[in-house]
Scaffold this motif. Structure first.
Motif, mmCIF file in Angstrom:
data_model
loop_
_atom_site.group_PDB
_atom_site.id
_atom_site.type_symbol
_atom_site.label_atom_id
_atom_site.label_comp_id
_atom_site.label_asym_id
_atom_site.label_seq_id
_atom_site.Cartn_x
_atom_site.Cartn_y
_atom_site.Cartn_z
ATOM 1 N N LEU A 78 -67.750 63.726 -69.843
ATOM 2 C CA LEU A 78 -66.705 63.075 -70.617
ATOM 3 C C LEU A 78 -66.832 63.348 -72.116
ATOM 4 O O LEU A 78 -65.822 63.492 -72.811
ATOM 5 C CB LEU A 78 -66.721 61.565 -70.338
ATOM 6 N N VAL A 79 -68.058 63.449 -72.605
ATOM 7 C CA VAL A 79 -68.256 63.716 -74.037
ATOM 8 C C VAL A 79 -67.647 65.073 -74.398
ATOM 9 O O VAL A 79 -66.925 65.208 -75.398
ATOM 10 C CB VAL A 79 -69.764 63.668 -74.406
ATOM 11 N N ALA A 80 -67.915 66.093 -73.573
ATOM 12 C CA ALA A 80 -67.354 67.424 -73.829
ATOM 13 C C ALA A 80 -65.832 67.383 -73.736
ATOM 14 O O ALA A 80 -65.134 67.993 -74.567
ATOM 15 C CB ALA A 80 -67.921 68.441 -72.840
ATOM 16 N N GLN A 81 -65.320 66.666 -72.761
ATOM 17 C CA GLN A 81 -63.874 66.591 -72.612
ATOM 18 C C GLN A 81 -63.209 65.875 -73.789
ATOM 19 O O GLN A 81 -62.163 66.303 -74.267
ATOM 20 C CB GLN A 81 -63.511 65.907 -71.292
ATOM 21 N N CYS A 82 -63.823 64.808 -74.276
ATOM 22 C CA CYS A 82 -63.289 64.106 -75.453
ATOM 23 C C CYS A 82 -63.315 65.014 -76.683
ATOM 24 O O CYS A 82 -62.350 65.050 -77.454
ATOM 25 C CB CYS A 82 -64.065 62.818 -75.710
ATOM 26 N N ALA A 83 -64.415 65.747 -76.852
ATOM 27 C CA ALA A 83 -64.493 66.709 -77.960
ATOM 28 C C ALA A 83 -63.395 67.761 -77.815
ATOM 29 O O ALA A 83 -62.765 68.161 -78.804
ATOM 30 C CB ALA A 83 -65.872 67.367 -78.000
ATOM 31 N N GLY A 84 -63.151 68.200 -76.591
ATOM 32 C CA GLY A 84 -62.090 69.170 -76.342
ATOM 33 C C GLY A 84 -60.726 68.653 -76.732
ATOM 34 O O GLY A 84 -59.932 69.353 -77.380
ATOM 35 N N VAL A 85 -60.435 67.413 -76.365
ATOM 36 C CA VAL A 85 -59.149 66.804 -76.716
ATOM 37 C C VAL A 85 -59.008 66.733 -78.239
ATOM 38 O O VAL A 85 -57.944 67.035 -78.795
ATOM 39 C CB VAL A 85 -58.999 65.407 -76.080
ATOM 40 N N LEU A 86 -60.087 66.351 -78.928
ATOM 41 C CA LEU A 86 -60.044 66.289 -80.397
ATOM 42 C C LEU A 86 -59.792 67.664 -81.009
ATOM 43 O O LEU A 86 -58.997 67.796 -81.950
ATOM 44 C CB LEU A 86 -61.339 65.687 -80.943
ATOM 45 N N LEU A 87 -60.446 68.699 -80.480
ATOM 46 C CA LEU A 87 -60.241 70.056 -80.999
ATOM 47 C C LEU A 87 -58.816 70.549 -80.752
ATOM 48 O O LEU A 87 -58.210 71.182 -81.620
ATOM 49 C CB LEU A 87 -61.250 71.026 -80.388
ATOM 50 N N ILE A 88 -58.291 70.260 -79.584
ATOM 51 C CA ILE A 88 -56.914 70.657 -79.275
ATOM 52 C C ILE A 88 -55.938 69.930 -80.204
ATOM 53 O O ILE A 88 -55.030 70.541 -80.781
ATOM 54 C CB ILE A 88 -56.567 70.361 -77.797
ATOM 55 N N GLY A 89 -56.128 68.623 -80.357
ATOM 56 C CA GLY A 89 -55.253 67.835 -81.225
ATOM 57 C C GLY A 89 -55.329 68.281 -82.675
ATOM 58 O O GLY A 89 -54.293 68.438 -83.337
ATOM 59 N N ALA A 90 -56.549 68.497 -83.169
ATOM 60 C CA ALA A 90 -56.708 68.953 -84.555
ATOM 61 C C ALA A 90 -56.085 70.332 -84.735
ATOM 62 O O ALA A 90 -55.391 70.579 -85.731
ATOM 63 C CB ALA A 90 -58.192 68.987 -84.928
ATOM 64 N N GLY A 91 -56.322 71.225 -83.786
ATOM 65 C CA GLY A 91 -55.743 72.564 -83.871
ATOM 66 C C GLY A 91 -54.230 72.521 -83.917
ATOM 67 O O GLY A 91 -53.593 73.198 -84.736
ATOM 68 N N THR A 92 -53.643 71.712 -83.063
ATOM 69 C CA THR A 92 -52.182 71.582 -83.016
ATOM 70 C C THR A 92 -51.638 71.023 -84.325
ATOM 71 O O THR A 92 -50.647 71.527 -84.865
ATOM 72 C CB THR A 92 -51.763 70.684 -81.835
ATOM 73 N N ALA A 93 -52.290 70.009 -84.859
ATOM 74 C CA ALA A 93 -51.845 69.402 -86.121
ATOM 75 C C ALA A 93 -51.944 70.393 -87.285
ATOM 76 O O ALA A 93 -51.033 70.484 -88.116
ATOM 77 C CB ALA A 93 -52.678 68.153 -86.418
#
Length: 174
Positions: A49-64
């Protein structure tokens, strides 16, 4: 009154061109990862879950960052990120105060984030392989072109803002 209408027309054309060019990063950050993984989650996900949460943050930051950068190209630069329709003004605000190539960094972030979210190491390889032509393009084409077009303004910016790893504090032109 005519100058104001011309500026509005210029911004509209730049916004349209930038919107059309958005196909390029969407392809690299979305379609290619889908082709490689079909967005299938590897079970169990390495790092959980930690890796997946980090992934979501990276995707969101990248998109923004990509979205913000594209808007700045259209409204401030009066052009697009596309080499065939470049901006008229050097864009050095927003994310560009921290790193010179936020769109490329954000695309890498989004692809890496998908790798973490899906537990798909192949996406880390895709991000690394994708960086090779990007680095070559930036060094051999983009930077020399910007130096010729914007001269001392770009040289000052280039001397103060890193190419790939963001600064901790925003650069202030001056």
């Amino acid at each position: 009154m005519r100058a104001s209408g011309d500026a509005t027309r210029e911004k509209r054309l730049a916004a349209l061109g930038t919107t059309v060019f958005a196909i390029a990063p969407a392809t690299v950050a979305g379609l290619l990862p889908w082709v490689v993984t079909r967005w299938k989650v590897q079970e169990p996900v390495p790092g959980g879950l930690v890796a997946q949460c980090a992934g979501v943050l990276l995707i969101g930051a990248g998109t923004a960052v990509i979205t913000d950068s594209f808007v700045r190209f259209a409204l401030e630069g009066l052009g697009t990120p596309a080499p065939f329709a470049p901006p008229k003004n050097l864009v050095v605000s927003g994310c560009y105060r921290f790193v010179r190539n936020p769109i490329y960094v954000a695309i890498g972030s989004a692809v890496t984030g998908q790798g973490l979210l899906l537990g798909q190491p192949r996406l880390f390889v895709l991000a690394a392989l994708g960086a090779v032509p990007v680095v070559a393009f930036v060094r051999l084409h983009e930077e020399p072109t910007l130096a010729r077009k914007f001269g001392a303004e770009y040289e000052d910016y280039r001397a103060s803002v890193p190419r790939w790893l963001p600064r901790f504090t925003p650069w202030r032109q001056g």
